[in-house]
Design an enzyme around this catalytic site. Sequence first.
Site, PDB file in Angstrom:
ATOM      1  N   HIS A   1      -2.839 -13.665  -0.344  1.00  0.00           N
ATOM      2  CA  HIS A   1      -4.257 -13.688   0.015  1.00  0.00           C
ATOM      3  C   HIS A   1      -4.472 -13.213   1.462  1.00  0.00           C
ATOM      4  O   HIS A   1      -5.357 -13.688   2.155  1.00  0.00           O
ATOM      5  CB  HIS A   1      -4.863 -15.085  -0.205  1.00  0.00           C
ATOM      6  CG  HIS A   1      -5.050 -15.390  -1.661  1.00  0.00           C
ATOM      7  ND1 HIS A   1      -6.101 -14.903  -2.389  1.00  0.00           N
ATOM      8  CD2 HIS A   1      -4.276 -16.094  -2.532  1.00  0.00           C
ATOM      9  CE1 HIS A   1      -5.981 -15.312  -3.656  1.00  0.00           C
ATOM     10  NE2 HIS A   1      -4.881 -16.021  -3.761  1.00  0.00           N
ATOM     11  N   THR A   2      -3.643 -12.303   1.878  1.00  0.00           N
ATOM     12  CA  THR A   2      -3.819 -11.696   3.202  1.00  0.00           C
ATOM     13  C   THR A   2      -4.255 -10.238   3.073  1.00  0.00           C
ATOM     14  O   THR A   2      -4.731  -9.655   4.042  1.00  0.00           O
ATOM     15  CB  THR A   2      -2.498 -11.746   4.005  1.00  0.00           C
ATOM     16  OG1 THR A   2      -1.447 -11.288   3.160  1.00  0.00           O
ATOM     17  CG2 THR A   2      -2.185 -13.148   4.494  1.00  0.00           C
ATOM     18  N   ASP A   3      -4.075  -9.648   1.874  1.00  0.00           N
ATOM     19  CA  ASP A   3      -4.275  -8.182   1.779  1.00  0.00           C
ATOM     20  C   ASP A   3      -5.740  -7.756   1.812  1.00  0.00           C
ATOM     21  O   ASP A   3      -6.031  -6.597   2.077  1.00  0.00           O
ATOM     22  CB  ASP A   3      -3.545  -7.581   0.567  1.00  0.00           C
ATOM     23  CG  ASP A   3      -4.184  -7.913  -0.771  1.00  0.00           C
ATOM     24  OD1 ASP A   3      -4.918  -8.919  -0.859  1.00  0.00           O
ATOM     25  OD2 ASP A   3      -3.943  -7.162  -1.740  1.00  0.00           O
TER      26      ASP A   3
ATOM     27  N   ASP B   1      -1.033  -4.506  -4.618  1.00  0.00           N
ATOM     28  CA  ASP B   1      -0.359  -4.232  -5.889  1.00  0.00           C
ATOM     29  C   ASP B   1      -0.179  -2.728  -6.102  1.00  0.00           C
ATOM     30  O   ASP B   1       0.889  -2.261  -6.494  1.00  0.00           O
ATOM     31  CB  ASP B   1      -1.162  -4.811  -7.064  1.00  0.00           C
ATOM     32  CG  ASP B   1      -1.497  -6.275  -6.849  1.00  0.00           C
ATOM     33  OD1 ASP B   1      -0.861  -6.894  -5.982  1.00  0.00           O
ATOM     34  OD2 ASP B   1      -2.394  -6.785  -7.534  1.00  0.00           O
TER      35      ASP B   1
HETATM   36  C1  GLA Z   1      -4.056 -10.438  -6.644  1.00  0.00           C
HETATM   37  C2  GLA Z   1      -4.672  -9.172  -6.067  1.00  0.00           C
HETATM   38  C3  GLA Z   1      -3.933  -8.751  -4.796  1.00  0.00           C
HETATM   39  C4  GLA Z   1      -3.815  -9.912  -3.805  1.00  0.00           C
HETATM   40  C5  GLA Z   1      -3.264 -11.159  -4.503  1.00  0.00           C
HETATM   41  C6  GLA Z   1      -3.266 -12.373  -3.601  1.00  0.00           C
HETATM   42  O1  GLA Z   1      -2.755 -10.177  -7.117  1.00  0.00           O
HETATM   43  O2  GLA Z   1      -4.649  -8.139  -7.003  1.00  0.00           O
HETATM   44  O3  GLA Z   1      -4.585  -7.661  -4.215  1.00  0.00           O
HETATM   45  O4  GLA Z   1      -5.038 -10.179  -3.193  1.00  0.00           O
HETATM   46  O5  GLA Z   1      -4.007 -11.468  -5.672  1.00  0.00           O
HETATM   47  O6  GLA Z   1      -2.385 -12.208  -2.540  1.00  0.00           O
END
Ligand code: GLA
Length: 357
Positions: free
Chosen positions: A17-19, A151
Site C-alpha cells: 500500500h505504498t505504490d 503489479d
Molecule cells: C493491489 C494493487 C497494487 C498495490 C497493492 C497493495 O495488489 O493492484 O497496485 O496497491 O494492492 O500494495
Amino acid sequence: MKYTFRSPGRINLIGEHTDYNGGYVLPAAIDKYTYITFEESDHFEVYSKYFDQRVRFSFNEKKEKVEWVNYVKGAVLYSLRGLRREPKPWKIEISGDLPMGAGLSSSASLIVGIVYALSRLGGVYRKREKIIKIAQKVESEFVGVKCGIMDQYAVAFGKKGSFMLIDTEINRVIQYVRALRFPKITVVDSGVKHELALSEYNKRRSECEKAKKIIATSFKRVNVQMLEEKRNKLGETLYKRARHVVEENNRVQSAVFAIEERDWKDLGRLLYESHESLKDLYEVSTEETDFIVERLSKIKSVYGARMIGAGFGGSILAISKDYFDDDLKKISNEYKKAFGINMKSYHIRLAGSVRRI
Ligand code: GLA
C-alpha cells in the site's frame, strides 16, 4: 499460425500500500504464469481454460456481461484503439498455473500479457513503460479497479533471481536487488476473498490523499516525529494510515540492505513488522491471514511472513531456511478446523518478465 506469450505473476516482498502513495515497493516476477495464445481469425473471441468458457466479443467500448472477459476486451481495446487501420481480429486462448484471486496479480499478468503481445503482433509497437501505463488504464478505467503501478511493473520488468526496487514517485525501477542465496519462498493462499476488498482499497487511497494534504508534502519526506506533530490535525484514522506508509517506506529500504547483507533474520523481522502494521495501522488484514502468519511464526525454519497484496484475504508470503511442507500440512488442518476453508500453498522462484515463447 499461433503465437504464444508467457506472462508471470508477482509477489511483493515488502512495501504494501505504498505504490499509490509515491513510495517504495520491492516486488518480483514469479515462476507462476499466464499463457496467452493468439491465432488469426475473422472475429475476436477468447477462451479461458480456468473458466472453461468461450466468449465472442466485438471491438467496441461496451462492457461484456461475463466479468472476466472485460480484462481481455479492455486490454485488446486499449492496445489497438490508436490504430489507423481496422484492427486485425484474434482468437485468444488463456491458460496457466498462476492462481487467480490469490493476491499474485493474475489480472496484471493477463492484461500486461495481452497488451505486450498485441504490441509485438503487428499492432502499435510500444516500449514496456508505455505497455505498463496502458495496462494500468485498462484496470482502472475499463475494469474499474483503481490499482497502483507495482503489479504491471513487476510483470513487464521482472528479472530472474532479482527483486526490483521501484520508486513510485518517479515511476522507475531504481535498482534490481539480486536475491543471492535467498531463503526459500512460500506463498500460502488463504482461500478468502472479501467482497469489501475493492471498496476498502479505494477508501484507503482517499484516506491517504487526505492525509497527504494535511502533511502538505509526500510521505517519503516525513518521519514519524513530524507525523506526531500533526496528529491532532490528522485525527486517529488518517494518522494510522500515514504512519503505516511512512514506516513501510523505511522498511523497504532496510529490506534492501538486509538482502545485500544476507541478513535473513533481519529481513524476516521486517516482514513481521510489515504485517503488524497492515493489521493494526492500515487495517487491511483479516482473522484468517493473521491466523496463518501467527502459525508460521512458530515454525523454526521460518524467518518471516506477512500478508501480501491489497488485503482482505488473499495470500501470505513466508521466507524460510528450508521448505516446511509437513508443518504446512498441520497448519492447513488447523485452518480447516478453525475456518472451514482449504488453504493452498506454493513454492515460488523469482522469474523473468513477459515474453513470447
Ligand atoms: C493491489 C494493487 C497494487 C498495490 C497493492 C497493495 O495488489 O493492484 O497496485 O496497491 O494492492 O500494495
